[in-house]
Design a protein around this motif. Sequence first.
Motif, mmCIF file in Angstrom:
data_model
loop_
_atom_site.group_PDB
_atom_site.id
_atom_site.type_symbol
_atom_site.label_atom_id
_atom_site.label_comp_id
_atom_site.label_asym_id
_atom_site.label_seq_id
_atom_site.Cartn_x
_atom_site.Cartn_y
_atom_site.Cartn_z
ATOM 1 N N GLU B 102 20.526 0.932 -37.868
ATOM 2 C CA GLU B 102 20.651 2.159 -37.073
ATOM 3 C C GLU B 102 20.806 1.713 -35.627
ATOM 4 O O GLU B 102 19.905 1.065 -35.078
ATOM 5 C CB GLU B 102 19.401 3.032 -37.261
ATOM 6 N N ASN B 125 24.119 6.177 -33.920
ATOM 7 C CA ASN B 125 23.504 7.300 -33.206
ATOM 8 C C ASN B 125 23.771 7.187 -31.715
ATOM 9 O O ASN B 125 24.322 6.189 -31.242
ATOM 10 C CB ASN B 125 21.980 7.277 -33.427
ATOM 11 N N ARG B 171 23.500 15.306 -35.461
ATOM 12 C CA ARG B 171 22.072 15.239 -35.149
ATOM 13 C C ARG B 171 21.612 16.656 -34.817
ATOM 14 O O ARG B 171 22.266 17.357 -34.039
ATOM 15 C CB ARG B 171 21.814 14.295 -33.978
ATOM 16 N N HIS B 213 21.173 14.742 -39.696
ATOM 17 C CA HIS B 213 20.238 13.816 -39.068
ATOM 18 C C HIS B 213 19.327 14.550 -38.095
ATOM 19 O O HIS B 213 19.748 15.493 -37.432
ATOM 20 C CB HIS B 213 21.042 12.745 -38.303
ATOM 21 N N GLY B 256 9.926 7.752 -35.728
ATOM 22 C CA GLY B 256 8.883 8.474 -35.008
ATOM 23 C C GLY B 256 7.496 8.437 -35.609
ATOM 24 O O GLY B 256 6.574 9.039 -35.048
ATOM 25 N N PHE B 257 7.322 7.758 -36.753
ATOM 26 C CA PHE B 257 5.966 7.704 -37.320
ATOM 27 C C PHE B 257 5.055 6.931 -36.370
ATOM 28 O O PHE B 257 5.448 5.915 -35.812
ATOM 29 C CB PHE B 257 5.949 6.990 -38.690
ATOM 30 N N GLU B 304 14.689 6.146 -40.348
ATOM 31 C CA GLU B 304 15.020 5.190 -39.271
ATOM 32 C C GLU B 304 13.733 4.725 -38.597
ATOM 33 O O GLU B 304 13.664 4.593 -37.369
ATOM 34 C CB GLU B 304 15.921 5.872 -38.237
ATOM 35 N N THR B 305 12.725 4.482 -39.393
ATOM 36 C CA THR B 305 11.410 4.107 -38.866
ATOM 37 C C THR B 305 11.518 2.842 -38.008
ATOM 38 O O THR B 305 12.089 1.844 -38.444
ATOM 39 C CB THR B 305 10.450 3.867 -40.040
ATOM 40 N N ARG B 307 8.835 1.660 -34.807
ATOM 41 C CA ARG B 307 7.569 1.011 -34.431
ATOM 42 C C ARG B 307 6.615 0.821 -35.605
ATOM 43 O O ARG B 307 5.933 -0.204 -35.684
ATOM 44 C CB ARG B 307 6.911 1.755 -33.277
ATOM 45 N N TYR B 401 9.509 -2.515 -29.354
ATOM 46 C CA TYR B 401 10.051 -2.165 -28.035
ATOM 47 C C TYR B 401 9.841 -3.208 -26.937
ATOM 48 O O TYR B 401 10.627 -3.233 -25.982
ATOM 49 C CB TYR B 401 9.530 -0.778 -27.567
HETATM 50 C C1 LIG Z 1 17.670 8.077 -33.304
HETATM 51 C C2 LIG Z 1 16.443 7.247 -33.423
HETATM 52 N N1 LIG Z 1 16.062 6.809 -34.630
HETATM 53 C C3 LIG Z 1 14.952 6.036 -34.779
HETATM 54 C C4 LIG Z 1 14.167 5.658 -33.720
HETATM 55 C C5 LIG Z 1 12.931 4.829 -33.952
HETATM 56 O O1 LIG Z 1 11.809 5.544 -33.585
HETATM 57 P P1 LIG Z 1 10.313 5.009 -33.840
HETATM 58 O O2 LIG Z 1 10.198 3.643 -33.288
HETATM 59 O O3 LIG Z 1 9.471 5.998 -33.118
HETATM 60 O O4 LIG Z 1 10.086 5.047 -35.327
HETATM 61 C C6 LIG Z 1 14.538 6.102 -32.438
HETATM 62 C C7 LIG Z 1 13.723 5.740 -31.268
HETATM 63 O O5 LIG Z 1 13.670 6.340 -30.240
HETATM 64 C C8 LIG Z 1 15.699 6.917 -32.285
HETATM 65 O O6 LIG Z 1 16.088 7.368 -31.086
#
Ligand SMILES: Cc1ncc(COP(=O)(O)O)c(C=O)c1O
Lengths: 82, 451
Positions: B102, B125, B171, B213, B256-257, B304-305, B307, B401
């Motif tokens: 991703e 994305n 999206r 999405h 976003g988890f 799209e996990t 963190r 990150y």
């Molecule tokens: C479109 C998209 N997918 C996945 C992620 C990964 O997010 P996270 O690290 O919070 O799981 C992000 C991060 O900002 C994102 O912008």
Amino acid sequence: MKINKDLAISENGFLFNPATGESFTANPMAFEIIRMLKEGQSGEKIVEWVSRHYLVEKSTVEKDLHDFFGLLRLHQLSVEND
Amino acid sequence: MEKKPYERPHLTKLETSMPGKFGMRREQPPTTHIDGVAVEHLAKTYGSPLFVLSENTIRSSYRKALNAFTTRYPKVQFAWSYKTNYLAAVCNVFHQEGAWAEVVSGFEYQKAVDNGVDPKQIIFNGPAKTREELETATQNGSLIHIDHLDELYLLMEIAANSEHRPRVAIRVNMDTGIYPMWDRFGFNYEDGQAWDALNKIMHSGKLDLMGLHTHIGTFILSAGAYGVAAAKLAELARLLKQKFNHTLRYIDVGGGFASKNTLKGSYLPGSDTNPSISEYAEAISSALINSHFAPGELPLLILETGRALIEEAGYAITTVLAHKRLVSGRRATIIDLGVNLLFTSFWYQHPVTVAQEFSQYREDTTLYGPLCMNIDCIRESVNLPLLQTGHRLVIHLTGAYNLTQWMQFIHMRPAVVMIDTKGNVHVVREKEGIQNVISVEKLPDHLHISG
Ligand SMILES: Cc1ncc(COP(=O)(O)O)c(C=O)c1O
């Protein structure tokens, strides 16, 4: 640096300051140092003694003693002279 | 005469108060080894500070997450969020485990291609894709997630002049009951923009609408919000089926988890309070399974996990440089790792442990980095043993990150190593030198200083 003479010290490193009502625990090194201060030993003597008996550089002991005197002052455990 | 081991003198003031409502502070055991490799050896060999990644932990985190979903939902696909950590070694561990890519820029797209990912398994994305990037992604059959109408029109134009049909999703942003609501990316669900965009795509006849999405935010502490998001996307899928008899191939609920880190200002450690992957999986899977989809027609679920899959695999080793006592009497410890390298210390209270055994005596300490900047504070307050200059510390949960957002600032960026599943150490990013900085600079002739 002189230790407040009212300070009560027990053999297991427990300190009580009647002037403030505060209690402290001293680790073994702090306990040794307070004991020597009570005997009226100078900072130099203490550094000398610690570096002779422990695995440590003299300069480290000097820095740590400086920091420790700061702590004693902060907690009002010392009386100003020296 | 045998000399005794030394520990610096210290007094602990005894507080008469009872333990707080959250109980006594937990003592962290020292981290002498990471995956069987001595921390001291790592620091001596590769320098300090040092980032260390555990291949074992990456793989086990991935498998645990995959398992949480596949035990609840029939078709699941993870796509590794490149921006979270795009070191080639990290990406390829995920790709070997079966993750797609991703990406959110042409640079990340190129990185995925260079890593060997099948372009059809790259999700593209982001709000800032260029015409050239969209053309390449169209030719390669990558999955393009459209962010806004300008991009949709550009894609229709590209499609009109290409023999390839862009494979797209939109999206969608929406109200899932959480604050803040991210409405700056994608098309809104509630006000009808999303449905509008889907109609435009279907009527154009030029684009292959593959999926839907959303990415509702990051570090989302409510699993229920994902249930709401999945249900709303399912409803759009139902409308598409009803109006156009169009079947979507996938629903992508983004990342976003929350991970196990503790957000600043929290009383309780995140490892105790944040939802587990299973709770998110349960919310999403049941929302989709309970929606209108017939059992054999459930779409592929894409995640799209970021963190939550990588944080735990990352450690930072750092060395104590100096100490001072602040006017307040508080101990301050200066370490060789600053906020320019550990960006996440702005929002997390990263766990910090020592790398050697100590006595039971401890002191509340502020950990400052080496930058000559007031903001350079890694932990405002952490209870640590009586450290001396030269001692090593291990900062935990640093895998997300930091290795993408770190800055070369004042000091050079350090090396990154990965410990493989057999305990071998590999440098996966070299320590930077002054050449990395000056090789891209140019000095105009008139500014040369002749000796
Ligand atoms: C479109 C998209 N997918 C996945 C992620 C990964 O997010 P996270 O690290 O919070 O799981 C992000 C991060 O900002 C994102 O912008």
